[in-house]
Design a protein around this motif. Structure first.
Motif, short mmCIF file in Angstrom:
data_model
loop_
_atom_site.label_atom_id
_atom_site.label_comp_id
_atom_site.label_asym_id
_atom_site.label_seq_id
_atom_site.Cartn_x
_atom_site.Cartn_y
_atom_site.Cartn_z
N SER A 64 0.69 -1.28 0.09
CA SER A 64 0.00 -0.08 0.00
C SER A 64 0.81 1.36 0.00
O SER A 64 0.34 2.33 -0.25
N ASP A 65 2.32 0.95 0.31
CA ASP A 65 3.28 2.47 0.04
C ASP A 65 3.21 2.92 -1.44
O ASP A 65 3.54 2.23 -2.17
N ASP A 66 3.14 4.06 -1.70
CA ASP A 66 3.26 4.75 -2.83
C ASP A 66 4.75 4.86 -3.00
O ASP A 66 5.63 5.17 -2.14
N VAL A 67 5.27 4.64 -4.10
CA VAL A 67 6.46 4.71 -4.55
C VAL A 67 6.79 6.08 -5.10
O VAL A 67 6.24 6.64 -6.11
N PRO A 68 8.00 6.99 -4.86
CA PRO A 68 8.22 8.20 -5.21
C PRO A 68 8.45 7.89 -6.63
O PRO A 68 9.20 7.06 -7.12
N ALA A 69 7.76 9.05 -7.55
CA ALA A 69 7.88 8.94 -9.02
C ALA A 69 9.37 9.05 -9.62
O ALA A 69 9.56 8.22 -10.50
N ASP A 70 10.20 9.71 -8.95
CA ASP A 70 11.41 9.71 -9.13
C ASP A 70 12.38 8.63 -8.89
O ASP A 70 13.10 7.90 -9.80
N LEU A 71 11.95 7.93 -8.04
CA LEU A 71 12.62 6.35 -7.75
C LEU A 71 12.01 5.41 -8.60
O LEU A 71 13.05 4.66 -9.17
N ARG A 72 10.73 5.41 -8.96
CA ARG A 72 10.22 4.38 -9.95
C ARG A 72 10.70 4.75 -11.46
O ARG A 72 11.06 3.86 -12.13
N SER A 73 11.09 6.03 -11.82
CA SER A 73 11.65 6.29 -12.90
C SER A 73 12.88 5.77 -13.09
O SER A 73 13.49 5.11 -13.94
N LYS A 74 13.76 5.88 -12.10
CA LYS A 74 15.22 5.40 -11.95
C LYS A 74 15.14 3.92 -12.07
O LYS A 74 15.94 3.37 -13.02
N VAL A 75 14.18 3.22 -11.54
CA VAL A 75 14.31 1.85 -11.47
C VAL A 75 13.87 1.32 -12.69
O VAL A 75 14.45 0.24 -13.38
N MET A 76 12.90 1.90 -13.42
CA MET A 76 12.29 1.45 -14.85
C MET A 76 13.53 1.61 -15.92
O MET A 76 13.42 1.05 -16.69
N GLY A 77 14.30 2.81 -15.46
CA GLY A 77 15.10 3.05 -16.47
C GLY A 77 16.61 1.96 -16.65
O GLY A 77 17.05 1.54 -17.52
N ARG A 78 16.43 1.50 -15.21
CA ARG A 78 17.66 0.37 -15.03
C ARG A 78 17.07 -0.86 -15.78
O ARG A 78 17.88 -1.61 -16.28
N ILE A 79 15.81 -1.26 -15.44
CA ILE A 79 15.22 -2.37 -16.18
C ILE A 79 15.46 -2.33 -17.50
O ILE A 79 15.74 -3.34 -18.25
N ASP A 80 14.98 -1.30 -18.25
CA ASP A 80 15.10 -1.04 -19.73
C ASP A 80 16.42 -1.03 -20.20
O ASP A 80 16.77 -1.93 -21.13
N LEU A 81 17.53 -0.80 -19.27
CA LEU A 81 19.01 -0.96 -19.99
C LEU A 81 19.27 -2.59 -19.80
O LEU A 81 19.85 -2.99 -20.93
N ILE A 82 18.85 -3.25 -18.87
CA ILE A 82 19.08 -4.64 -18.81
C ILE A 82 18.33 -5.26 -19.90
O ILE A 82 18.82 -6.25 -20.47
N ARG A 83 17.33 -4.96 -20.03
CA ARG A 83 16.48 -5.74 -21.03
C ARG A 83 16.90 -5.44 -22.40
O ARG A 83 16.98 -6.44 -23.45
N SER A 84 17.55 -4.34 -22.72
CA SER A 84 18.03 -4.08 -24.07
C SER A 84 19.36 -4.82 -24.25
O SER A 84 20.06 -4.46 -25.35
N GLY A 85 20.07 -5.03 -23.22
CA GLY A 85 21.26 -5.51 -23.32
C GLY A 85 22.61 -4.55 -23.32
O GLY A 85 23.75 -4.96 -23.40
N GLU A 86 22.16 -3.46 -22.97
CA GLU A 86 23.27 -2.35 -22.85
C GLU A 86 23.77 -2.39 -21.65
O GLU A 86 23.44 -3.21 -20.55
N PRO A 87 25.04 -2.08 -21.67
CA PRO A 87 26.04 -2.03 -20.18
C PRO A 87 25.16 -1.12 -19.06
O PRO A 87 24.81 -0.39 -19.35
#
Length: 106
Positions: A64-87
């Motif tokens: 039920s805790d809201d995740v701060p938008a900035d933190l969510r953005s950082k984590v999603m960016g990291r996930i996108d990098l991993i999925r794309s195969g970029e370093p």
């Protein structure tokens, strides 16, 4: 990790994609392969059960805790990098004090 037994789907493949299975983020055919593997392989089934229990516990305690938008953005960016195969940078996703304050409730 491997149980040492031959399986149609290798233990390492199952464990590498365990969270995709838990989150139902894979095609049905792959889910079926994993389910068959769990029927054959007790070490992987045990790992699956443990991860499933942790996921349920986190959801119950933090769902039920809201995740701060900035933190969510950082984590999603990291996930996108991993999925794309970029370093991916070695550093952890940084959390500002304000973000940390929003995540930790006493």
């Amino acid at each position: 990790m491997s149980c040492g037994e031959p399986h149609e789907t290798d233990c390492s493949e199952v464990l590498d994609h365990l969270y995709e299975f838990l989150d139902r983020e894979m095609p049905d055919a792959d889910c079926t392969k994993f389910e068959v593997h769990f029927e054959e392989c007790s070490p992987c089934l045990e790992k699956y059960g443990l991860e499933q229990a942790v996921k349920k516990l986190v959801k119950r305690c933090c769902g039920s805790d809201d995740v701060p938008a900035d933190l969510r953005s950082k984590v999603m960016g990291r996930i996108d990098l991993i999925r794309s195969g970029e370093p991916v940078p070695e550093q952890d996703v940084s959390v500002s004090p304000a973000e940390a304050q929003g995540l930790i409730k006493e």
